[in-house]
Design a protein around this motif. Structure first.
Motif, short mmCIF file in Angstrom:
data_model
loop_
_atom_site.label_atom_id
_atom_site.label_comp_id
_atom_site.label_asym_id
_atom_site.label_seq_id
_atom_site.Cartn_x
_atom_site.Cartn_y
_atom_site.Cartn_z
N CYS A 144 0.81 -1.22 0.00
CA CYS A 144 0.00 0.00 0.00
C CYS A 144 0.84 1.27 0.00
N ARG A 145 2.12 1.15 0.23
CA ARG A 145 2.93 2.34 0.42
C ARG A 145 4.16 2.34 -0.48
N VAL A 146 4.40 3.48 -1.15
CA VAL A 146 5.65 3.67 -1.86
C VAL A 146 6.68 4.14 -0.85
N PRO A 147 7.78 3.42 -0.69
CA PRO A 147 8.72 3.74 0.40
C PRO A 147 9.49 5.03 0.16
N ARG A 148 10.17 5.47 1.19
CA ARG A 148 11.02 6.66 1.09
C ARG A 148 12.16 6.39 0.10
N TYR A 149 12.74 7.48 -0.39
CA TYR A 149 13.82 7.36 -1.36
C TYR A 149 14.99 8.22 -0.89
N ILE A 150 16.15 7.59 -0.71
CA ILE A 150 17.34 8.27 -0.21
C ILE A 150 18.48 8.06 -1.20
#
Length: 1018
Positions: A950-956
């Motif tokens: 359900c969630r697009v994760p953070r991007y670092i």
């Protein structure tokens, strides 16, 4: 001799500056100084007053070109996109290659309030709008017009500033400041390429200057630059960015129909989206031949890549007992991977230009300047092949294409485009439509020949036609030329009063070129006379292709003229210092002339398929008066107040006040707060434009079970694998899109805003400081198209369409010709209706510490957190967007993450070697958007095969830059962006890019990117 030369040069520069600057002396207006101030006083963006302290009542971030160089950021435009406060519907260069209205441009969106609520200035003066509006409605300044190599720094005011600058400064101000002076010669060159050996870029610049303003009384410098970044295709990146085939992303049960996995996971090709297919219909094209199915005109065009329907699939029946694939081809459908074959990640961009600035001191207290900028920015990218059947975007004189010669509407099921039985030479006549069949007037069996493109002609049948010519991708080019002249004069009017005068003129000329798009009337002509070879499209002559797909070239312009002046001084001393005041006035003119590239003013066939019809023409004059005062009541407390009144020739007027407080109880702590009111004037696109159509993805919530049952869909299925879909349902029905057409209104009023900021600056030691600022912005009377939900609900339930809406049905579906067509367009006039609020926190930390002898550590952290971003509708309905893909329509599905930030750490070794590490953080978000149905963060947009749930994760990502100063004149540097080659998280719902978020992914989609360059100064 040298002294005589310098005296003559100084006199010449002074004469040029004075002659230009004095043209504006009679006008009284406000402007922040166009150059860096002397070492004693400064003027910060958002204020008219001169001060000796940088501790401002409003939060201001400074982005210096020196800092950008240290990070390895090549352009100011890229640097602004990295800003922590740039969030939500920002416009990136990469998105321009994926359907953006304002192709070829880049813009920031502070606070997630969109590009039209952020004001961009050049040296404190306004710039011309980009001729094309974002989404056809939002005016903005193109960041690609910034002359990078003469920029000193960029000040970003993170506070409302309408009291100083007027319209559009609701979310904040970006003020690009150019160098006050430059001496000597500077040459800089760099080249870059990804670790995959693609997406090369080059940048080269030369700046030459002479004279010292304080010592010689003048300075004059000139600069020129060239920048190029190459086009990058989706096929040049890995899975899933390089393909439409996403079957590996989810379980096999998702999207299985008739035993075959397709549609939803992989739209493996339908008759309307691949090579040319035909199906026999009677001579009048009013009914298909019983038992017939579509068949490929030439299966060889598929190049061996055919999606074969098996016996089970061909025999599958829907809930009504009808063949589910009863109209599908008998053998198979050509599998077309559009992302892999035609998709573009970033366009080819070329920018070059030159600038000149001359500054002179006329005496010890008066200084003036003249600046000239000439720039050109071009973009080039390809797109999917053009369709030969589709709904062209609506225009002001819209008529349905599917109308017979007798006036009958083809929504009854009798209007699918078909090849005629007989063809005849046109002899200059245009083809006419007779029940969907392009026909040469008077053509019949007696004077015509059997149509070689129609395999059923000998049987007396017409051939219903769908598909594309896959050999000719569409081509889109923009070329934007910008001409800007600015001048200013500042100094002392008396011992106690300073004056500041500024004037600017800016002209933007944008040429748009569209190639290989189908011109409807010419297509009909080519069908009627048989000149276009549908069986073997590759054999069409260039003359035939040029006729059916003529190049479309349109030019749009934008202009801005402005004269400003102000007076400021000190009245008397208070316990905390002098009471300062400033007053000013402004006069400006702005205009946009952007004719439609696809107007249907001459009728529905005299236009192109899929080129947007947006167009606008408008102009207005603006008069403004304003003032500001700052009172240091005591040493610890300073109060400030400002106000501005703007009047527009189009009839709108607004007063914008602002109040501020600074409280410094101890030297280490500063507390600050502001309250302001602002406004956004209706854009030319909102007030003057032709109808503007943007395409919105359908969601399952808009359909009724009764409607979908006509397409073989069972009742709504809710299960773990497909929580929001239907079983046995063609996904091109549920996952399609419709046109949202906004009708402009000249009666719109300005949007109003109310802004509060509260913050603290804590500096426990000289080498370290921390900041935190809270903001809350409320906009009322937000200009919007009314929600389409009532119109969609009425149409799909068979009820009467509510007043204020026009619903235009699509052409009948070729597979289900007797079903109620989907909605093609919803039209509604823009209104001042909504309320929008956003609140959040900005964090900052700065460290500059000498670690050991000759080694200095600098650290700079900036982060922004959105607490809440929501829209409140007149009926009380609330849509919340922060942390989701909303506002889906406004952000092009790129969403509004809660967190965004950068952390820069640098080690300086005796000024000889500098190593800089940058960490870029982009927060994740839920696959939901309340403006697309569902509830807040309910995962309602997850199609069931998102690899991250359900969630697009953070991007670092991490960047590294190393700079080595070989000697006083020569510096070399190397940059590695995205050191760990981390690709953006997969997002299966955004439509601004294929498989990833174009704002979140940004430059990260390039992967590991290496640049090397050198700077020579002498």
């Amino acid at each position: 001799m040298k002294q005589t030369y310098q005296t003559a040069l100084r006199a010449g520069v002074a004469s040029m500056v004075l002659g230009t600057a004095l043209m504006s002396v009679q006008a009284m207006a406000q402007t922040a100084p166009a150059a860096s101030e002397d070492t004693k006083t400064i003027v910060v963006t958002g204020s008219l007053l001169r001060r000796t302290s940088k501790e401002t009542v409003s939060p201001v971030s400074v982005l210096s070109t020196e800092a950008l160089d240290a990070r390895g950021v090549s352009t100011v435009q890229d640097g602004l996109q990295f800003l922590a406060v740039n969030n939500g519907p920002a416009l990136t260069n990469s998105f321009t290659a994926n359907g953006a209205f304002a192709a070829g441009a880049s813009a920031v969106s502070l606070r997630g309030l969109s590009t039209n609520s952020t004001l961009v200035l050049f040296d404190g003066l306004r710039a011309a709008y980009y001729p094309l509006a974002d989404d056809g409605s939002r005016n903005f300044v193109d960041l690609n017009t910034i002359p990078d190599d003469i920029v000193e720094n960029v000040e970003v005011l993170r506070d409302g500033a309408s009291a100083s600058y007027g319209a559009d400064a609701i979310a904040g101000v970006v003020n690009v400041k150019t160098k006050r002076q430059f001496k000597g010669v500077s040459v800089k060159g760099e080249g870059g390429i990804s670790s995959r050996g693609d997406a090369p870029s080059q940048r080269f610049s030369v700046t030459v200057g002479k004279g010292d303003i304080d010592e010689d009384g003048y300075n004059i410098y000139a600069s020129g630059f060239y920048y190029h970044s190459a086009l990058l295709y989706n096929s040049q990146r890995g899975y899933p960015y390089n393909t439409d085939n996403w079957t590996a992303l989810g379980s096999a049960s998702n999207g299985v129909v008739g035993g075959v996995t397709r549609s939803g996971l992989y739209n493996a090709g339908t008759p309307t989206s691949s090579i040319f297919y035909v199906r026999p219909a009677n001579a009048g094209n009013t009914a298909t031949i019983s038992g017939s199915r579509y068949q490929a005109l030439n299966a060889g065009q598929c190049n061996g890549s055919t999606y074969v329907l098996n016996a089970t699939d061909l025999a599958a029946r829907d809930a009504n007992g009808n063949l589910y694939n009863g109209t599908a081809p008998t053998a198979g459908v050509c599998q077309v991977d559009y992302a892999n074959n035609y998709g573009v990640i970033q366009p080819d961009i070329t920018r070059f230009g030159g600038s000149m600035k001359a500054t002179a001191k006329f005496n010890d207290s008066i200084e003036g300047y003249v600046e000239v900028n000439v720039m050109q920015s071009s973009s080039y990218y390809t797109g999917n092949p053009a369709v030969i059947r589709g709904s062209a975007p609506t225009g002001i004189y819209y008529k349905q294409f599917n109308t017979s010669a007798s006036g009958a509407n083809y929504a009854t099921g009798s209007g699918v485009l078909a090849l005629p039985v007989y063809i005849c030479a046109r002899n200059g006549a245009s083809a006419v439509m007779v029940n969907g069949v392009p026909t040469v007037p008077g053509c019949s069996a007696s004077n015509g020949t059997l149509n070689p493109n129609n395999p059923f002609a000998a049987q007396g049948y017409t051939a219903r036609l769908v598909g594309r010519d896959l050999d000719t991708p569409t081509v889109n080019e923009t070329r934007n030329r910008v001409f800007r002249v600015a001048s200013g004069l500042r100094g002392k009017l008396t011992d106690g009063i300073d004056f500041n005068i500024g004037a600017t003129a800016m002209h933007t000329n944008l040429r748009r070129t569209y190639k290989n798009y189908v011109y409807i009337q010419h297509l009909l002509d080519a069908i009627a006379d048989g000149s276009y070879n549908f069986v073997n499209p590759e054999k069409n002559s260039q003359s035939v292709l040029d006729y059916v797909k003529p190049t479309n070239v349109k030019t749009a312009t934008s202009d801005q003229f402005q004269v400003e002046a102000n007076l400021n001084g000190k009245l008397f001393d208070l316990p905390g210092g002098p009471l300062q005041w400033a007053i000013g006035a402004s006069q400006r003119y702005e205009a946009v002339n952007a004719p439609s590239a696809n107007s249907d003013i001459n009728g529905p066939t005299e236009r192109y398929y899929t080129i947007n019809a947006f167009g606008t023409v408008g102009s207005r004059g603006i008069t403004a008066f304003y003032g500001e005062a700052e009172a240091p009541i005591i040493k610890q407390v300073t109060l400030s107040a400002a106000g501005r009144w703007d009047h527009y020739s189009s009839g709108q007027a607004s007063f914008s006040p602002k109040f501020g407080l600074k409280f410094k109880p101890v030297p280490e702590l500063l507390l600050r707060g502001t309250f302001s009111k602002g406004f956004r004037i209706p854009s030319f696109g909102e007030a003057n434009a032709l109808p503007t159509t943007g395409y919105v993805n359908n969601t399952s919530a808009v359909f009724t079970d009764a409607f979908l049952a006509q397409y073989g869909c069972n009742t709504r299925a809710v299960d773990a694998s497909n929580p929001n879909g239907y079983s046995s349902c063609p996904t091109y029905i549920t996952n399609g899109s419709y046109g949202q057409t906004s009708l402009a209104s000249p009666n719109l009023q300005p949007e109003k805003s109310r802004s509060i900021t509260l913050g603290a600056v804590f500096e426990p030691a000289r080498w370290i400081s921390f900041t935190v600022d809270y903001y809350h912005i409320k906009k009322t009377g937000v200009i919007t198209q009314p929600s389409n939900a009532p119109a969609l609900a009425a149409y799909y339930s068979g009820a009467a369409i509510p007043a204020g809406y026009t619903v235009i049905a699509d052409a009948p579906d070729v597979n289900y010709p007797n079903a109620t067509p989907r909605v093609a367009f919803v039209q509604a006039q823009l209104v001042n209706a909504n309320t929008q609020t956003v609140s959040g926190l900005d964090f900052g930390a700065q460290i500059k510490k000498k670690l050991w002898e000759g080694i200095t550590w600098t650290s700079n952290l900036e982060a922004s957190y959105i607490i809440k971003l929501e829209t409140i509708y007149p009926d009380g309905t609330v849509e919340r967007y922060d942390g989701t893909l909303g506002n889906f329509n406004l952000t092009a599905g790129s969403g509004t993450p809660k967190w965004k930030g950068t952390w820069v750490n640098a080690l300086d070794f005796n000024g000889k070697v500098k190593v800089t590490n940058t960490i870029n953080y982009y927060g994740g978000y839920d696959l939901s958007a309340m403006d697309q149905g569902g509830e807040y963060m309910d995962c309602s947009l997850n199609p069931g095969y998102s690899p991250t749930g359900c969630r697009v994760p953070r991007y670092i990502t991490t960047d590294l830059n190393v700079s080595v100063k070989v000697n006083d004149k020569f510096t070399i540097y190397g940059t590695m962006n995205n050191v760990f080659d981390k690709m953006p998280p997969v997002d299966v719902e955004t439509y601004g890019a294929n498989g990833y978020n174009p704002v979140q992914g940004g430059l990260g989609i390039l992967g590991r990117y290496m640049k090397i360059g050198a700077k020579i100064n002498y």
